[in-house]
Design a protein around this motif. Sequence first.
Motif, PDB file in Angstrom:
ATOM      1  N   ASN A   1      -4.442   9.675  -5.451  1.00  0.00           N
ATOM      2  CA  ASN A   1      -4.603  10.015  -4.032  1.00  0.00           C
ATOM      3  C   ASN A   1      -5.854  10.880  -3.855  1.00  0.00           C
ATOM      4  O   ASN A   1      -5.786  11.993  -3.350  1.00  0.00           O
ATOM      5  CB  ASN A   1      -3.355  10.754  -3.541  1.00  0.00           C
ATOM      6  CG  ASN A   1      -3.227  10.783  -2.034  1.00  0.00           C
ATOM      7  OD1 ASN A   1      -3.849   9.996  -1.323  1.00  0.00           O
ATOM      8  ND2 ASN A   1      -2.419  11.711  -1.531  1.00  0.00           N
TER       9      ASN A   1
ATOM     10  N   ASP B   1      -8.475  11.026  -1.964  1.00  0.00           N
ATOM     11  CA  ASP B   1      -8.935  11.497  -0.659  1.00  0.00           C
ATOM     12  C   ASP B   1      -7.827  12.163   0.149  1.00  0.00           C
ATOM     13  O   ASP B   1      -8.021  12.473   1.331  1.00  0.00           O
ATOM     14  CB  ASP B   1      -9.548  10.349   0.144  1.00  0.00           C
ATOM     15  CG  ASP B   1      -8.581   9.179   0.317  1.00  0.00           C
ATOM     16  OD1 ASP B   1      -7.409   9.302  -0.120  1.00  0.00           O
ATOM     17  OD2 ASP B   1      -8.981   8.156   0.890  1.00  0.00           O
ATOM     18  N   SER B   2      -6.670  12.393  -0.479  1.00  0.00           N
ATOM     19  CA  SER B   2      -5.517  13.033   0.188  1.00  0.00           C
ATOM     20  C   SER B   2      -5.098  12.279   1.441  1.00  0.00           C
ATOM     21  O   SER B   2      -4.551  12.871   2.379  1.00  0.00           O
ATOM     22  CB  SER B   2      -5.819  14.500   0.522  1.00  0.00           C
ATOM     23  OG  SER B   2      -6.022  15.244  -0.659  1.00  0.00           O
ATOM     24  N   ARG B   3      -5.336  10.991   1.448  1.00  0.00           N
ATOM     25  CA  ARG B   3      -4.993  10.194   2.622  1.00  0.00           C
ATOM     26  C   ARG B   3      -3.499   9.920   2.727  1.00  0.00           C
ATOM     27  O   ARG B   3      -2.946   9.826   3.825  1.00  0.00           O
ATOM     28  CB  ARG B   3      -5.758   8.860   2.568  1.00  0.00           C
ATOM     29  CG  ARG B   3      -5.475   7.920   3.740  1.00  0.00           C
ATOM     30  CD  ARG B   3      -6.203   6.594   3.555  1.00  0.00           C
ATOM     31  NE  ARG B   3      -5.788   5.923   2.331  1.00  0.00           N
ATOM     32  CZ  ARG B   3      -4.715   5.151   2.250  1.00  0.00           C
ATOM     33  NH1 ARG B   3      -3.918   4.977   3.300  1.00  0.00           N
ATOM     34  NH2 ARG B   3      -4.410   4.551   1.107  1.00  0.00           N
ATOM     35  N   VAL B   4      -2.836   9.796   1.589  1.00  0.00           N
ATOM     36  CA  VAL B   4      -1.418   9.430   1.565  1.00  0.00           C
ATOM     37  C   VAL B   4      -0.557  10.700   1.541  1.00  0.00           C
ATOM     38  O   VAL B   4      -0.791  11.591   0.714  1.00  0.00           O
ATOM     39  CB  VAL B   4      -1.094   8.559   0.336  1.00  0.00           C
ATOM     40  CG1 VAL B   4       0.384   8.167   0.327  1.00  0.00           C
ATOM     41  CG2 VAL B   4      -1.984   7.322   0.314  1.00  0.00           C
TER      42      VAL B   4
ATOM     43  N   GLU C   1       2.232  13.451   0.709  1.00  0.00           N
ATOM     44  CA  GLU C   1       2.894  13.786  -0.552  1.00  0.00           C
ATOM     45  C   GLU C   1       4.086  14.702  -0.267  1.00  0.00           C
ATOM     46  O   GLU C   1       3.991  15.627   0.552  1.00  0.00           O
ATOM     47  CB  GLU C   1       1.911  14.486  -1.497  1.00  0.00           C
ATOM     48  CG  GLU C   1       0.740  13.585  -1.879  1.00  0.00           C
ATOM     49  CD  GLU C   1      -0.398  14.328  -2.563  1.00  0.00           C
ATOM     50  OE1 GLU C   1      -1.063  13.725  -3.423  1.00  0.00           O
ATOM     51  OE2 GLU C   1      -0.638  15.511  -2.217  1.00  0.00           O
TER      52      GLU C   1
ATOM     53  N   SER D   1       0.851  -1.184   0.000  1.00  0.00           N
ATOM     54  CA  SER D   1       0.000   0.000   0.000  1.00  0.00           C
ATOM     55  C   SER D   1       0.888   1.235   0.000  1.00  0.00           C
ATOM     56  O   SER D   1       2.029   1.192   0.475  1.00  0.00           O
ATOM     57  CB  SER D   1      -0.912   0.004   1.230  1.00  0.00           C
ATOM     58  OG  SER D   1      -0.138  -0.018   2.425  1.00  0.00           O
TER      59      SER D   1
ATOM     60  N   ARG E   1      -3.866  21.230  -0.522  1.00  0.00           N
ATOM     61  CA  ARG E   1      -3.860  19.781  -0.378  1.00  0.00           C
ATOM     62  C   ARG E   1      -3.319  19.423   1.009  1.00  0.00           C
ATOM     63  O   ARG E   1      -2.143  19.656   1.307  1.00  0.00           O
ATOM     64  CB  ARG E   1      -2.994  19.116  -1.461  1.00  0.00           C
ATOM     65  CG  ARG E   1      -3.635  19.147  -2.841  1.00  0.00           C
ATOM     66  CD  ARG E   1      -2.892  18.234  -3.810  1.00  0.00           C
ATOM     67  NE  ARG E   1      -2.924  16.827  -3.408  1.00  0.00           N
ATOM     68  CZ  ARG E   1      -3.957  16.008  -3.588  1.00  0.00           C
ATOM     69  NH1 ARG E   1      -5.070  16.469  -4.137  1.00  0.00           N
ATOM     70  NH2 ARG E   1      -3.896  14.748  -3.203  1.00  0.00           N
ATOM     71  N   THR E   2      -4.175  18.879   1.835  1.00  0.00           N
ATOM     72  CA  THR E   2      -3.768  18.551   3.208  1.00  0.00           C
ATOM     73  C   THR E   2      -2.694  17.481   3.246  1.00  0.00           C
ATOM     74  O   THR E   2      -2.014  17.308   4.267  1.00  0.00           O
ATOM     75  CB  THR E   2      -4.984  18.074   4.014  1.00  0.00           C
ATOM     76  OG1 THR E   2      -5.580  16.941   3.346  1.00  0.00           O
ATOM     77  CG2 THR E   2      -6.032  19.187   4.122  1.00  0.00           C
ATOM     78  N   SER E   3      -2.529  16.750   2.152  1.00  0.00           N
ATOM     79  CA  SER E   3      -1.574  15.648   2.111  1.00  0.00           C
ATOM     80  C   SER E   3      -0.145  16.101   1.839  1.00  0.00           C
ATOM     81  O   SER E   3       0.800  15.339   2.064  1.00  0.00           O
ATOM     82  CB  SER E   3      -2.004  14.652   1.030  1.00  0.00           C
ATOM     83  OG  SER E   3      -2.363  15.322  -0.162  1.00  0.00           O
TER      84      SER E   3
ATOM     85  N   THR F   1       4.969   3.875  10.377  1.00  0.00           N
ATOM     86  CA  THR F   1       3.978   3.763  11.452  1.00  0.00           C
ATOM     87  C   THR F   1       4.549   4.224  12.779  1.00  0.00           C
ATOM     88  O   THR F   1       5.427   3.560  13.329  1.00  0.00           O
ATOM     89  CB  THR F   1       3.494   2.305  11.586  1.00  0.00           C
ATOM     90  OG1 THR F   1       3.057   1.830  10.309  1.00  0.00           O
ATOM     91  CG2 THR F   1       2.346   2.214  12.568  1.00  0.00           C
TER      92      THR F   1
END
Length: 353
Positions: free
Chosen positions: A225, A227-230, A232, A190, A281-283, A332
Amino acid sequence: METHEGVCGVAERQVQMPEGAAFKIGLFADLHFGEDAWTEWGPRQDLNSINVMNSVLQHENPDLVIYLGDVITANNIMIANASLYWDQAISPVRNRGIPWVSVFGNHDDAAFQWPLEWFSPPGIPPIHCPQTTTSYSGDDECSFKGTGRLELMSNDMKHNGSFSSYGPRNLWPSVSNYVIQVSSPHYPPSPVAFLYFLDSGGGSYPELISNDQVKWFRQKAEEINPDSRVPEIVFWHIPSTAYKVVAPKFDIRKPCVGSINKESVAAQEVETGIMDLLLNRTSVKAIFVGHNHGLDWCCPYNKLWLCYARHTGYGGYGDWPRGARILQINETPFSLHSWIRMEDGQVHSEVIL
């Protein structure tokens, strides 16, 4: 390294994090190989630059190296194939089997500049063209026509270990616009982070990130991307005007982190929307640039960080000690940790981004 074609939500190029360890990136900025190639000084500086890279690689052993522009000083290179100098610059990484990517700076395809002193006594010096030292089969005779971005990138990409890319054709003459996915070591892999590379121009065309590049970035980000989850991270050579806003006035003080602040920010000629896009972009976590040899700071700008690399090469202006910025990605929990590794092995300017 792996490549994937046309998979929704997956970047076409991927590099995998090592099992149970962070992912480490080395940034080599402003090497300027080939500068003053007709003098004794020029080739000596190239050897010194190789020593810097070897020292950094020995101490850090990164998983990926980014050549952050001005790999060569094309305006000083008079041979027909400037890729011969490019190959010298990437040789320390290739010799170790470390993957790399490249992005262009303003000197990489600049037109040859005739030194004024050549037109006064004692005149044009004897020019000794280097012998072909790579598998390139083209002409290595003296020439003053220069080597374009596409030719340079084609040569870079042919080597095993290169994950550089031309980028979309509709963005040309801007070359080296692409994205790489840092993937988890688990199956199925992922995305842990997306690394974006943009050509900030200069040399053969104006110093800017065009509106078309902004559109490409937005479309690519929405594709892989949405949902801007990852997180950048973005890399280009010439700083945006936003760097002028956050630049320390004199000494580098918190919240900025760095060791040299010896010149003014030399920014792109014009802004066409890239910073507005990234701020929204929050990511997006950080931007990394080169270009200014006398700056190596990181400063916060709203929700993201604006960072300089460190002048790595002995070519180019300035006599500040050489080194390289290191970026470490932890999965993590996700975090970005950066520091500067100097040629002599010392470490400074550690910061959590």
